[in-house]
Design a protein around this motif. Structure first.
Motif, PDB file in Angstrom:
ATOM      1  N   HIS A 132      10.048   6.271 -18.836  1.00 56.18           N
ATOM      2  CA  HIS A 132       9.879   6.863 -17.508  1.00 56.18           C
ATOM      3  C   HIS A 132       8.720   7.866 -17.509  1.00 56.18           C
ATOM      4  O   HIS A 132       7.866   7.837 -16.615  1.00 56.18           O
ATOM      5  CB  HIS A 132      11.169   7.542 -17.058  1.00 56.18           C
ATOM      6  N   THR A 190       5.289   6.981 -15.368  1.00 59.13           N
ATOM      7  CA  THR A 190       4.964   7.824 -14.219  1.00 59.13           C
ATOM      8  C   THR A 190       3.674   8.606 -14.453  1.00 59.13           C
ATOM      9  O   THR A 190       2.949   8.894 -13.506  1.00 59.13           O
ATOM     10  CB  THR A 190       6.121   8.778 -13.855  1.00 59.13           C
ATOM     11  N   SER A 213       5.940   3.014 -12.177  1.00 56.69           N
ATOM     12  CA  SER A 213       7.341   3.322 -11.915  1.00 56.69           C
ATOM     13  C   SER A 213       8.256   2.537 -12.844  1.00 56.69           C
ATOM     14  O   SER A 213       7.886   1.484 -13.359  1.00 56.69           O
ATOM     15  CB  SER A 213       7.699   2.991 -10.459  1.00 56.69           C
ATOM     16  N   GLY A 242       4.650  -1.411 -12.377  1.00 48.92           N
ATOM     17  CA  GLY A 242       6.060  -1.195 -12.101  1.00 48.92           C
ATOM     18  C   GLY A 242       6.876  -1.947 -13.139  1.00 48.92           C
ATOM     19  O   GLY A 242       6.608  -3.116 -13.408  1.00 48.92           O
TER      20      GLY A 242
END
Length: 116
Positions: free
Chosen positions: A69, A73, A78, A46
């Protein structure tokens, strides 16, 4: 020429807090982009990017956020943005990036992403 970008990286339990200390622009983003993409390559990580000291950004910064991003992902991780200044928050809203990337406009997070 834009001021060289500064940033700090603090690792927590599966979450990394990145505090950016300058405006993010096409001509200064490369060190930050490289660091964020490296973090994004770790499966399940994350990434929390603190934008509280970023007064302005350009399309190069937006492109960077989309790249990070997509990479994070793809590896099951994240990306979250926190504390954007009003101008940056407006740019993220107008470009609809706030629909792609979660943004917390009033957060005080530690390296684990926990609210203080």
């Amino acid at each position: 020429m834009t001021t060289p970008i500064t940033f700090d990286i603090n690792d927590g339990d599966g979450v990394t807090l990145v505090r950016v200390g300058e405006g993010i622009f096409t001509d200064n983003r490369d060190p930050l982009l490289t660091a964020l993409l490296h973090l994004a390559d770790t499966p399940g990580t994350g990434i929390v990017v603190d934008l509280s000291d970023v007064p302005l950004c350009d399309s190069g910064a937006l492109n960077m956020l989309v790249q990070v991003h997509q990479r994070v992902t793809a590896t099951g991780g994240s990306l979250r943005l926190i504390n954007p200044q009003p101008m940056v928050a407006n740019i993220l809203n107008v470009t609809n990036l706030d629909r792609l990337i979660p943004i917390d406009t009033d957060a005080s997070d530690d390296a684990e992403g926990n609210r203080k």
